[in-house]
Scaffold this active site. Structure first.
Site, PDB file in Angstrom:
ATOM      1  N   TYR A 110       0.833  -1.204   0.000  1.00 57.02           N
ATOM      2  CA  TYR A 110       0.000   0.000   0.000  1.00 57.02           C
ATOM      3  C   TYR A 110       0.868   1.255   0.000  1.00 57.02           C
ATOM      4  O   TYR A 110       1.744   1.425   0.837  1.00 57.02           O
ATOM      5  CB  TYR A 110      -0.907   0.006   1.231  1.00 57.02           C
ATOM      6  CG  TYR A 110      -2.225   0.679   0.974  1.00 57.02           C
ATOM      7  CD1 TYR A 110      -3.352  -0.059   0.646  1.00 57.02           C
ATOM      8  CD2 TYR A 110      -2.338   2.058   1.029  1.00 57.02           C
ATOM      9  CE1 TYR A 110      -4.564   0.565   0.393  1.00 57.02           C
ATOM     10  CE2 TYR A 110      -3.540   2.687   0.782  1.00 57.02           C
ATOM     11  CZ  TYR A 110      -4.649   1.927   0.459  1.00 57.02           C
ATOM     12  OH  TYR A 110      -5.838   2.543   0.201  1.00 57.02           O
TER      13      TYR A 110
ATOM     14  N   ASP B  49     -10.701   1.700  10.393  1.00 61.31           N
ATOM     15  CA  ASP B  49     -11.792   1.814   9.436  1.00 61.31           C
ATOM     16  C   ASP B  49     -12.291   0.400   9.147  1.00 61.31           C
ATOM     17  O   ASP B  49     -11.797  -0.579   9.719  1.00 61.31           O
ATOM     18  CB  ASP B  49     -11.388   2.595   8.178  1.00 61.31           C
ATOM     19  CG  ASP B  49     -10.326   1.914   7.321  1.00 61.31           C
ATOM     20  OD1 ASP B  49     -10.037   0.713   7.533  1.00 61.31           O
ATOM     21  OD2 ASP B  49      -9.784   2.581   6.419  1.00 61.31           O
ATOM     22  N   CYS B  50     -13.280   0.267   8.266  1.00 62.86           N
ATOM     23  CA  CYS B  50     -13.937  -1.046   8.124  1.00 62.86           C
ATOM     24  C   CYS B  50     -12.975  -2.129   7.635  1.00 62.86           C
ATOM     25  O   CYS B  50     -12.896  -3.219   8.208  1.00 62.86           O
ATOM     26  CB  CYS B  50     -15.155  -0.940   7.211  1.00 62.86           C
ATOM     27  SG  CYS B  50     -14.815  -0.530   5.481  1.00 62.86           S
ATOM     28  N   SER B  51     -12.219  -1.839   6.580  1.00 55.60           N
ATOM     29  CA  SER B  51     -11.324  -2.862   6.038  1.00 55.60           C
ATOM     30  C   SER B  51     -10.039  -2.982   6.849  1.00 55.60           C
ATOM     31  O   SER B  51      -9.415  -4.052   6.885  1.00 55.60           O
ATOM     32  CB  SER B  51     -10.995  -2.566   4.569  1.00 55.60           C
ATOM     33  OG  SER B  51     -10.435  -1.277   4.420  1.00 55.60           O
TER      34      SER B  51
ATOM     35  N   HIS C 169     -18.668  -4.762  12.866  1.00 57.18           N
ATOM     36  CA  HIS C 169     -17.994  -3.914  11.888  1.00 57.18           C
ATOM     37  C   HIS C 169     -17.612  -2.567  12.485  1.00 57.18           C
ATOM     38  O   HIS C 169     -18.088  -2.157  13.546  1.00 57.18           O
ATOM     39  CB  HIS C 169     -18.891  -3.689  10.658  1.00 57.18           C
ATOM     40  CG  HIS C 169     -20.061  -2.788  10.894  1.00 57.18           C
ATOM     41  ND1 HIS C 169     -20.548  -1.925   9.928  1.00 57.18           N
ATOM     42  CD2 HIS C 169     -20.856  -2.581  11.992  1.00 57.18           C
ATOM     43  CE1 HIS C 169     -21.583  -1.253  10.401  1.00 57.18           C
ATOM     44  NE2 HIS C 169     -21.788  -1.632  11.638  1.00 57.18           N
TER      45      HIS C 169
ATOM     46  N   ASP D 180      -7.755  -3.014   1.305  1.00 57.50           N
ATOM     47  CA  ASP D 180      -9.017  -2.328   1.037  1.00 57.50           C
ATOM     48  C   ASP D 180     -10.162  -3.303   0.788  1.00 57.50           C
ATOM     49  O   ASP D 180      -9.956  -4.396   0.251  1.00 57.50           O
ATOM     50  CB  ASP D 180      -8.881  -1.406  -0.173  1.00 57.50           C
ATOM     51  CG  ASP D 180      -8.060  -0.162   0.130  1.00 57.50           C
ATOM     52  OD1 ASP D 180      -7.910   0.176   1.322  1.00 57.50           O
ATOM     53  OD2 ASP D 180      -7.582   0.474  -0.831  1.00 57.50           O
TER      54      ASP D 180
ATOM     55  N   HIS E  15     -17.885  -1.108   1.698  1.00 56.60           N
ATOM     56  CA  HIS E  15     -17.901  -1.470   3.120  1.00 56.60           C
ATOM     57  C   HIS E  15     -17.709  -2.972   3.294  1.00 56.60           C
ATOM     58  O   HIS E  15     -18.065  -3.775   2.428  1.00 56.60           O
ATOM     59  CB  HIS E  15     -19.232  -1.052   3.748  1.00 56.60           C
ATOM     60  CG  HIS E  15     -19.223  -1.107   5.249  1.00 56.60           C
ATOM     61  ND1 HIS E  15     -18.391  -0.342   6.030  1.00 56.60           N
ATOM     62  CD2 HIS E  15     -19.946  -1.868   6.116  1.00 56.60           C
ATOM     63  CE1 HIS E  15     -18.608  -0.608   7.299  1.00 56.60           C
ATOM     64  NE2 HIS E  15     -19.548  -1.529   7.384  1.00 56.60           N
TER      65      HIS E  15
END
Length: 304
Positions: free
Chosen positions: A92, A209-211, A275, A228, A263
């Site tokens: 990343y 965050d979600c991921s 989540h 991601d 998401h």
């Protein structure tokens, strides 16, 4: 050969470009970074802006390796080797303050050696019996000694030899020695972070965050998945909705599931999801049926 650096901030944020950080983000740019001070000073609107204005890309943990792409004054453009992404085959990409890294050649940080991995939400490093740095869940540091006994484990860090409480870590000879989880273990581990405030780009026990949440919990069990959600949704083993088991990752997309994947969460069981939702909310367990998530359901993947 690309220059390799080791992160020496407890959590280093990857910025979209050197001109993206705001005045309110200065605490996150220092060394040592004041991650709690930074997050404590952000309003919900400030946190939303991280997303809306594309300010932050991801984060990197203490002791993790990054590879240099380019250098610009006090900033380095790097790839995070441990975070798979379609954005770069090396990992990343993003920008990090130069003060928050040290060249790998100047440390005793080596890969493929016995290591301690933090298993608590956060933990403290000690030198001379004094706490020196609060580090995150899933921070991995090589052992400074083959002998592990007593109340502390000795580890090599970007700041030299240090100690961490034995109860705060798991110790492994190799990554392949991490026991493979059942899905229930993933959600049980994730429950530790219930109510932790959401952070766009977040990859640590200070905020996800979600991921970042699904990535980091999998990584704790020795499973590396894409960083991601949109990349995760193309990996792993596809699972039909009627065959969902706790620990499966479930994905949601715009346009009632037909558009861009935006998401991800863990299927929790009984029609519920664990989540990291959005700015202003904390990690939660929520029902899926008769919600926007039900309408935007896209697919599920199993990585365990």
């Amino acid at each position: 050969m690309s220059t390799e650096y080791i992160v020496k901030a407890a959590v280093a944020t990857l910025w979209t470009s050197p001109d993206k950080p705001r005045e309110m983000d200065q605490a996150a740019l220092k060394e040592p970074a004041d991650i709690r001070g930074w997050l404590g000073g952000l309003t919900t609107e400030d946190r939303r802006q991280l997303t809306d204005d594309n300010i932050v890309q991801s984060q990197v943990l203490y002791g993790q390796m990054v590879t240099l792409i380019e250098e610009r004054e006090d900033w380095l453009h790097v790839c995070v080797n441990d975070q798979p992404s379609r954005k770069s085959e090396k990992g990343y990409p993003g920008w990090i303050p130069k003060c928050q890294v040290i060249e790998r050649s100047e440390t005793n940080i080596e890969s493929d050696t016995p290591f301690a991995a933090v298993k608590t939400q956060t933990a403290w490093l000690y030198q001379n019996q004094e706490p020196i740095l609060e580090i995150s869940y899933e921070t991995r540091l090589p052992l400074a000694s083959d002998i592990v006994e007593g109340a502390f484990v000795s580890v090599n860090t970007p700041h030299g030899a240090a100690q961490i409480k034995s109860g705060d870590v798991n110790v492994y000879e190799k990554e392949r020695d991490i026991p493979a989880p059942l899905g229930e273990a993933l959600v049980k581990n994730g429950e530790m972070f219930l109510e932790l405030p959401y952070l766009w780009g977040g990859m640590s026990g200070f905020g996800f965050d979600c991921s970042g949440f699904t990535y980091t919990v999998h990584r704790h069990f020795g499973i590396t998945i894409p960083r991601d959600a949109s990349d995760q949704e193309k990996a792993g083993e596809p699972v039909a909705r009627e065959d969902l088991k706790p620990g499966d990752c479930i994905y949601f997309a715009k346009d009632e599931g037909k558009g861009f994947v935006y998401h991800v969460g863990f299927y929790y069981g009984d029609g519920q999801m664990l989540h990291a939702p959005s700015a202003g909310k904390g990690i939660e367990i929520v029902p899926i049926k008769n919600t926007k998530y039900d309408k935007n359901y896209r697919s599920a993947r199993r990585f365990w």
